[in-house]
Design a protein around this motif. Structure first.
Motif, PDB file in Angstrom:
ATOM      1  N   HIS A 146       0.939  -1.366   0.333  1.00  0.00           N
ATOM      2  CA  HIS A 146      -0.044   0.210  -0.134  1.00  0.00           C
ATOM      3  C   HIS A 146       0.870   1.293   0.055  1.00  0.00           C
TER       4      HIS A 146
ATOM      5  N   TRP B  97       2.435   4.083  -4.211  1.00  0.00           N
ATOM      6  CA  TRP B  97       2.470   5.438  -4.328  1.00  0.00           C
ATOM      7  C   TRP B  97       3.772   5.952  -4.164  1.00  0.00           C
ATOM      8  N   TRP B  98       4.921   5.448  -3.322  1.00  0.00           N
ATOM      9  CA  TRP B  98       6.015   5.888  -3.163  1.00  0.00           C
ATOM     10  C   TRP B  98       7.165   5.576  -4.035  1.00  0.00           C
TER      11      TRP B  98
ATOM     12  N   VAL C  37       4.035  11.696   3.045  1.00  0.00           N
ATOM     13  CA  VAL C  37       3.818  10.919   4.104  1.00  0.00           C
ATOM     14  C   VAL C  37       3.458   9.577   3.852  1.00  0.00           C
ATOM     15  N   ALA C  38       3.777   8.530   4.837  1.00  0.00           N
ATOM     16  CA  ALA C  38       3.594   7.142   4.765  1.00  0.00           C
ATOM     17  C   ALA C  38       3.291   6.353   6.226  1.00  0.00           C
TER      18      ALA C  38
ATOM     19  N   GLY D  78      -6.497   4.191   6.740  1.00  0.00           N
ATOM     20  CA  GLY D  78      -8.163   4.237   6.613  1.00  0.00           C
ATOM     21  C   GLY D  78      -8.921   4.266   7.962  1.00  0.00           C
ATOM     22  N   ARG D  79      -8.271   4.705   8.959  1.00  0.00           N
ATOM     23  CA  ARG D  79      -9.014   4.855  10.194  1.00  0.00           C
ATOM     24  C   ARG D  79      -8.968   6.320  10.831  1.00  0.00           C
ATOM     25  N   GLY D  80      -8.552   7.294   9.935  1.00  0.00           N
ATOM     26  CA  GLY D  80      -8.569   8.645  10.410  1.00  0.00           C
ATOM     27  C   GLY D  80      -7.137   9.154  11.072  1.00  0.00           C
ATOM     28  N   LEU D  81      -6.199   8.195  11.214  1.00  0.00           N
ATOM     29  CA  LEU D  81      -5.054   8.519  11.751  1.00  0.00           C
ATOM     30  C   LEU D  81      -4.208   9.516  10.833  1.00  0.00           C
TER      31      LEU D  81
ATOM     32  N   PHE E 272      -5.621  14.530   3.138  1.00  0.00           N
ATOM     33  CA  PHE E 272      -4.808  16.036   3.170  1.00  0.00           C
ATOM     34  C   PHE E 272      -6.208  16.944   3.424  1.00  0.00           C
TER      35      PHE E 272
ATOM     36  N   ARG F  96      -3.255   0.129  10.000  1.00  0.00           N
ATOM     37  CA  ARG F  96      -3.479   1.446  10.573  1.00  0.00           C
ATOM     38  C   ARG F  96      -3.958   2.441   9.653  1.00  0.00           C
TER      39      ARG F  96
ATOM     40  N   PRO G 156       0.002  14.744  -3.833  1.00  0.00           N
ATOM     41  CA  PRO G 156      -0.538  13.428  -3.979  1.00  0.00           C
ATOM     42  C   PRO G 156      -0.882  13.145  -5.183  1.00  0.00           C
TER      43      PRO G 156
ATOM     44  N   THR H 264      -6.977   8.302  -3.944  1.00  0.00           N
ATOM     45  CA  THR H 264      -8.011   8.909  -3.209  1.00  0.00           C
ATOM     46  C   THR H 264      -7.780   8.934  -1.739  1.00  0.00           C
ATOM     47  N   PRO H 265      -7.372   8.095  -1.041  1.00  0.00           N
ATOM     48  CA  PRO H 265      -7.144   7.906   0.288  1.00  0.00           C
ATOM     49  C   PRO H 265      -6.230   9.264   0.884  1.00  0.00           C
TER      50      PRO H 265
HETATM   51  C1  LIG Z   1      -2.005   8.668   2.773  1.00  0.00           C
HETATM   52  C2  LIG Z   1      -2.337   8.078   4.210  1.00  0.00           C
HETATM   53  C3  LIG Z   1      -1.196   8.948   4.955  1.00  0.00           C
HETATM   54  C4  LIG Z   1      -3.861   8.561   4.456  1.00  0.00           C
HETATM   55  O1  LIG Z   1      -3.730   8.245   5.924  1.00  0.00           O
HETATM   56  P1  LIG Z   1      -5.190   7.244   6.250  1.00  0.00           P
HETATM   57  O2  LIG Z   1      -5.163   7.207   7.844  1.00  0.00           O
HETATM   58  O3  LIG Z   1      -5.292   6.293   5.610  1.00  0.00           O
HETATM   59  O4  LIG Z   1      -6.458   8.421   5.983  1.00  0.00           O
HETATM   60  P2  LIG Z   1      -7.626   8.669   6.693  1.00  0.00           P
HETATM   61  O5  LIG Z   1      -8.288   7.403   7.271  1.00  0.00           O
HETATM   62  O6  LIG Z   1      -7.592   9.966   7.646  1.00  0.00           O
HETATM   63  O7  LIG Z   1      -8.529   9.216   5.392  1.00  0.00           O
HETATM   64  C5  LIG Z   1      -8.574   8.299   4.268  1.00  0.00           C
HETATM   65  C6  LIG Z   1      -9.755   8.631   3.409  1.00  0.00           C
HETATM   66  O8  LIG Z   1      -9.817   7.965   2.400  1.00  0.00           O
HETATM   67  C7  LIG Z   1     -11.148   7.377   2.378  1.00  0.00           C
HETATM   68  N1  LIG Z   1     -10.673   5.872   1.567  1.00  0.00           N
HETATM   69  C8  LIG Z   1      -9.804   5.046   2.153  1.00  0.00           C
HETATM   70  N2  LIG Z   1      -9.595   4.140   1.055  1.00  0.00           N
HETATM   71  C9  LIG Z   1     -10.253   4.583  -0.061  1.00  0.00           C
HETATM   72  C10 LIG Z   1     -10.340   3.606  -1.171  1.00  0.00           C
HETATM   73  N3  LIG Z   1      -9.831   2.639  -1.526  1.00  0.00           N
HETATM   74  N4  LIG Z   1     -11.407   4.462  -2.180  1.00  0.00           N
HETATM   75  C11 LIG Z   1     -11.710   5.535  -1.962  1.00  0.00           C
HETATM   76  N5  LIG Z   1     -11.479   6.185  -0.676  1.00  0.00           N
HETATM   77  C12 LIG Z   1     -10.883   5.631   0.004  1.00  0.00           C
HETATM   78  C13 LIG Z   1     -11.500   7.060   3.588  1.00  0.00           C
HETATM   79  O9  LIG Z   1     -12.691   6.936   3.551  1.00  0.00           O
HETATM   80  C14 LIG Z   1     -11.364   8.747   4.128  1.00  0.00           C
HETATM   81  O10 LIG Z   1     -11.823   9.654   3.391  1.00  0.00           O
HETATM   82  P3  LIG Z   1     -13.101  10.130   3.943  1.00  0.00           P
HETATM   83  O11 LIG Z   1     -13.324  10.111   5.927  1.00  0.00           O
HETATM   84  O12 LIG Z   1     -13.224  11.592   3.547  1.00  0.00           O
HETATM   85  O13 LIG Z   1     -14.240   9.257   3.419  1.00  0.00           O
HETATM   86  C15 LIG Z   1      -2.042   6.536   4.322  1.00  0.00           C
HETATM   87  O14 LIG Z   1      -3.351   6.240   3.505  1.00  0.00           O
HETATM   88  C16 LIG Z   1      -0.795   5.958   3.787  1.00  0.00           C
HETATM   89  O15 LIG Z   1       0.285   6.231   4.230  1.00  0.00           O
HETATM   90  N6  LIG Z   1      -1.093   5.426   2.570  1.00  0.00           N
HETATM   91  C17 LIG Z   1       0.123   4.908   1.851  1.00  0.00           C
HETATM   92  C18 LIG Z   1       1.371   5.694   1.396  1.00  0.00           C
HETATM   93  C19 LIG Z   1       0.515   6.908   0.482  1.00  0.00           C
HETATM   94  O16 LIG Z   1      -0.254   6.946  -0.186  1.00  0.00           O
HETATM   95  N7  LIG Z   1       1.146   8.215   0.910  1.00  0.00           N
HETATM   96  C20 LIG Z   1       0.689   9.583   0.241  1.00  0.00           C
HETATM   97  C21 LIG Z   1       1.521   9.842  -0.826  1.00  0.00           C
HETATM   98  S1  LIG Z   1       1.336  11.452  -1.152  1.00  0.00           S
END
Ligand SMILES: CC(C)(COP(=O)(O)OP(=O)(O)OC[C@H]1O[C@@H](n2cnc3c(N)ncnc32)[C@H](O)[C@@H]1OP(=O)(O)O)[C@@H](O)C(=O)NCCC(=O)NCCS
Length: 171
Positions: free
Chosen positions: A25, A29-30, A92-93, A101-104, A141, A99, A130, A135-136
């Motif tokens: 995961h 993206w990285w 960020v990663a 998709g839970r708002g962290l 952000f 952990r 990003p 989308t997440p």
């Molecule tokens: C990007 C990242 C830091 C976000 O942190 P997170 O804790 O997952 O994010 P949150 O739980 O605060 O928010 C995720 C949002 O995406 C949504 N989401 C999660 N998975 C999804 C999917 N497969 N499709 C659509 N939306 C999705 C969630 O519903 C939430 O949005 P909402 O509350 O507005 O509905 C984390 O997912 C991560 O480290 N990902 C891998 C590395 C990465 O992608 N880094 C970013 C590079 S810029």
């Protein structure tokens, strides 16, 4: 609520960072699923320069995320938007897939932006780029107070420019 701790990453953190970067995961993206040795080198290089600050983030005594803060004026991103000299960027990663998709992420990004704006008085904007398909990330952000400022065509992706601006109260 417990709070995040940010600390500078150092070469001994390379095994942990390499492990996080190898998670599908994150790697998706990285694209930095490198060896421990390469990460140790990367961290050392970043620590020696002015461009970026690699950080390890802890919550409840558990290290769970990697953040890179960078000066936009020294980054390739400077070629893609009307940057301000004092803009900082953030990558960020969250390494542990259980952990995400839970708002962290949104809480962490809010804290990171607040911390940058507090510790860099001349900085009025914290930005991120990003992938538009991530989308997440875009949603996290946005939920952390970053606002979409259009799309950027970078060499390897179409990105969304996300900007967290210092508020009047913060100024
Ligand atoms: C990007 C990242 C830091 C976000 O942190 P997170 O804790 O997952 O994010 P949150 O739980 O605060 O928010 C995720 C949002 O995406 C949504 N989401 C999660 N998975 C999804 C999917 N497969 N499709 C659509 N939306 C999705 C969630 O519903 C939430 O949005 P909402 O509350 O507005 O509905 C984390 O997912 C991560 O480290 N990902 C891998 C590395 C990465 O992608 N880094 C970013 C590079 S810029």
């Amino acid at each position: 609520m417990t709070s995040f701790q940010l600390r500078r990453a150092a070469p001994p953190d390379a095994p942990l960072i390499a492990l996080w970067m190898a998670q599908p995961h994150v790697r998706r993206w990285w694209h930095q699923g490198w060896s421990v040795e390469r990460w140790a080198q990367e961290i050392e290089q970043q620590a020696a320069g002015e461009h970026s600050r690699p950080c390890v983030i802890t919550l409840d005594a558990e290290e769970f995320a990697y953040v890179e803060l960078y000066r936009v004026r020294q980054d390739r991103l400077a070629e893609y938007y009307a940057y301000d000299d004092e803009d900082w960027g953030v990558h960020v990663a969250i390494g542990d897939s259980t952990r995400v998709g839970r708002g962290l992420g949104r809480r962490l990004l809010r804290t990171v932006a607040d911390t940058v704006l507090r510790s860099e008085p001349a900085c009025t904007r914290v930005v991120a780029e990003p992938d538009i398909e991530n989308t997440p990330s875009v949603r996290a952000f946005a939920a952390a107070g970053f606002v979409q400022h259009g799309e950027l065509q970078l060499p390897e992706k179409t990105a969304v420019l996300m900007v967290r601006t210092r508020t009047v109260q913060e100024a």
